[in-house]
Design a protein around this motif. Structure first.
Motif, PDB file in Angstrom:
ATOM      1  N   TYR A 120       0.911  -1.367  -0.031  1.00  0.00           N
ATOM      2  CA  TYR A 120       0.049   0.085  -0.054  1.00  0.00           C
ATOM      3  C   TYR A 120       0.807   1.328   0.134  1.00  0.00           C
ATOM      4  N   SER A 121       1.770   1.154   0.605  1.00  0.00           N
ATOM      5  CA  SER A 121       2.786   2.503   0.898  1.00  0.00           C
ATOM      6  C   SER A 121       4.248   1.905   1.107  1.00  0.00           C
ATOM      7  N   TYR A 122       5.323   2.377   0.410  1.00  0.00           N
ATOM      8  CA  TYR A 122       6.486   2.245   0.435  1.00  0.00           C
ATOM      9  C   TYR A 122       7.369   3.405   0.637  1.00  0.00           C
ATOM     10  N   VAL A 123       7.810   3.529   2.011  1.00  0.00           N
ATOM     11  CA  VAL A 123       8.418   4.847   2.428  1.00  0.00           C
ATOM     12  C   VAL A 123      10.016   4.502   2.629  1.00  0.00           C
TER      13      VAL A 123
ATOM     14  N   ILE B  25      13.517   0.992   5.101  1.00  0.00           N
ATOM     15  CA  ILE B  25      12.469   1.135   4.142  1.00  0.00           C
ATOM     16  C   ILE B  25      11.216   0.488   5.034  1.00  0.00           C
ATOM     17  N   GLU B  26      10.017   1.508   4.935  1.00  0.00           N
ATOM     18  CA  GLU B  26       8.884   0.889   5.802  1.00  0.00           C
ATOM     19  C   GLU B  26       7.600   0.700   5.016  1.00  0.00           C
ATOM     20  N   LEU B  27       6.961  -0.590   5.120  1.00  0.00           N
ATOM     21  CA  LEU B  27       6.266  -0.849   4.355  1.00  0.00           C
ATOM     22  C   LEU B  27       4.635  -1.094   4.913  1.00  0.00           C
ATOM     23  N   LEU B  28       3.663  -0.822   4.452  1.00  0.00           N
ATOM     24  CA  LEU B  28       2.233  -0.773   4.838  1.00  0.00           C
ATOM     25  C   LEU B  28       1.586  -1.516   3.818  1.00  0.00           C
ATOM     26  N   LEU B  29       0.872  -2.584   4.138  1.00  0.00           N
ATOM     27  CA  LEU B  29       0.316  -3.692   3.000  1.00  0.00           C
ATOM     28  C   LEU B  29      -1.027  -3.358   2.777  1.00  0.00           C
ATOM     29  N   ASN B  30      -1.474  -3.878   1.798  1.00  0.00           N
ATOM     30  CA  ASN B  30      -3.061  -3.810   1.378  1.00  0.00           C
ATOM     31  C   ASN B  30      -3.725  -4.650   2.355  1.00  0.00           C
TER      32      ASN B  30
END
Length: 410
Positions: free
Chosen positions: A91-94, A228-233
């Motif tokens: 969802y987001s790749y920070v 790298i911080e990841l939020l998933l769908n």
């Protein structure tokens, strides 16, 4: 019907010759009742507090974070990371670049963590719920903005409505010899206005979140990042996604889920709950072992009945089982009533929020949180059952000894 159970049930409700036996039995029931209810209520309260704290942390904690196994920074412009950025399920790749820096506002100063984030960071819709002053904004047409934690705000007393008095940020210059003549030459100094103040928890509140470009300029780091911080769908399994990354990424990087990122917090929450359980269990054991006194007096009171049963051919095992079941009935009655009352109290608290908490944090509900888990009810029931059996078994042995004394007298 089982003979031992039938007789034990009759003894439970029958009048005793000595009223003290009834009183002691009632005290045993009440003690187990109160202990069981208190134990299930407190365990449920700890569940609720744990869920509330984790919810607060998860607001600012990504589902997955990738950090270098060695060193502070790494190069993100590789084929794998470019492919990961476009992967389905993300969802987001920070991209994050962070380092400690000196923050100054007017005549006050404080050390805080500068966290530079890429634009995807603002996809996290729950960020606005953490704001206690201003709003969560990092960029607009006029330039960059910072969002600071409440701990920094408490030290610096930043006015978020004053755009003409920005926050000053000092970072040591890399690779430059220290100048003793003019200490100011040793630092990169940038200014940035503050758009808002957030509050989550003490560990997070000493952070100033800024755009990634600002952090690169401050830290003189043109391309590398810290993590790298990841939020998933929704619907994507974080553990499965993590395993897939670990297989591809090798040993140069570490992938952490939320539990690993906050391992100390999870350990503390778990240890606190078990510590309370152990303490209350000791209190419950004291209440349960009151049954020894009650059954001891009941055995003495029923010596004639024991003599009659023995003369009719009742063996020691039957008589022992009678008083064992008697003790179990007394304690389990208190346990079941306690669990029922505890459940009702927890449901009422969840529905109406009778017990309130202080409203110091906007993310905390005003009502004291309750989290019901069937495993807690099973744990309390098994705890009472085990210690009730032990106490009843000790008392039932007395009935067998009385039979031996009676046989010797005869």
């Amino acid at each position: 019907m089982n003979t031992a159970f039938y007789i034990a049930r009759r003894y439970l409700f029958a009048k005793k010759s000595t009223n003290a036996i009834n009183i002691i039995s009632a005290i045993s029931v009440v003690g187990v009742f109160v202990g069981s209810a208190a134990l299930i209520i407190i365990l449920s309260a700890f569940n609720g507090l744990g869920e509330m704290v984790l919810k607060m942390f998860n607001t600012m904690t990504p589902q997955l974070v990738i950090v270098p196994a060695k060193g502070k920074t790494f190069e993100p412009n590789t084929a794998y990371f470019s492919q990961l950025k476009k992967a389905d399920g993300i969802y987001s790749y920070v991209e994050v670049l962070s380092e400690n820096a000196l923050l100054k506002y007017n005549d006050k100063q404080s050390v805080g963590l500068i966290k530079g984030v890429s634009p995807d960071y603002l996809k996290n819709k729950s960020l606005d719920s953490t704001i206690i002053d201003g709003h969560f904004m990092l960029d607009n047409a006029s330039g960059h903005y910072a969002v600071i934690g409440s701990a920094i705000q408490n030290f610096l007393v930043v006015n978020t409505t004053d755009p003409f008095n920005p926050l000053q940020v000092y970072s040591p210059k890399k690779g430059k010899r220290v100048s003793s003549i003019n200490p100011g030459d040793n630092f990169t100094v940038l200014t940035i206005p503050v758009s808002g103040v957030f509050e989550v928890q003490q560990d997070f509140d000493n952070v100033a979140i800024v755009p990634l470009d600002f952090a690169r300029q401050l830290l003189a780091e043109p391309s590398k990042i810290s993590s790298i911080e990841l939020l998933l769908n929704p619907g994507v399994d974080a553990e499965e996604f993590k395993e897939g990354i670990e297989k591809e990424i090798g040993t140069q990087f570490i992938v952490k889920d939320r539990i690993e990122q906050n391992s100390a917090l999870h350990s503390i929450l778990g240890s606190e709950k078990w510590a309370v359980y152990i303490i209350l269990t000791f209190i419950l054991i004291i209440a349960i072992f009151n049954i020894i006194g009650s059954l001891t007096m009941l055995v003495i009171d029923k010596l004639k009945d024991i003599s009659v049963l023995s003369s009719l051919g009742a063996g020691k095992k039957l008589i022992k089982r009678i008083f064992l079941l008697e003790g179990m009935m007394i304690t389990m009655t208190g346990c079941i009533l306690g669990l029922l009352v505890g459940l009702i109290f927890c449901l009422v608290q969840q529905k109406f929020g009778l017990i309130k908490m202080s409203q110091d944090n906007p993310m905390i509900s005003n009502a004291y949180p309750i989290g019901l888990k069937w495993t807690d009810f099973l744990l309390v029931f098994l705890t009472v059952t085990v210690f009730s059996f032990m106490a009843s078994a000790l008392s039932s042995n007395l009935s067998v000894k009385k039979i031996d004394h009676l046989n010797q007298d005869l």
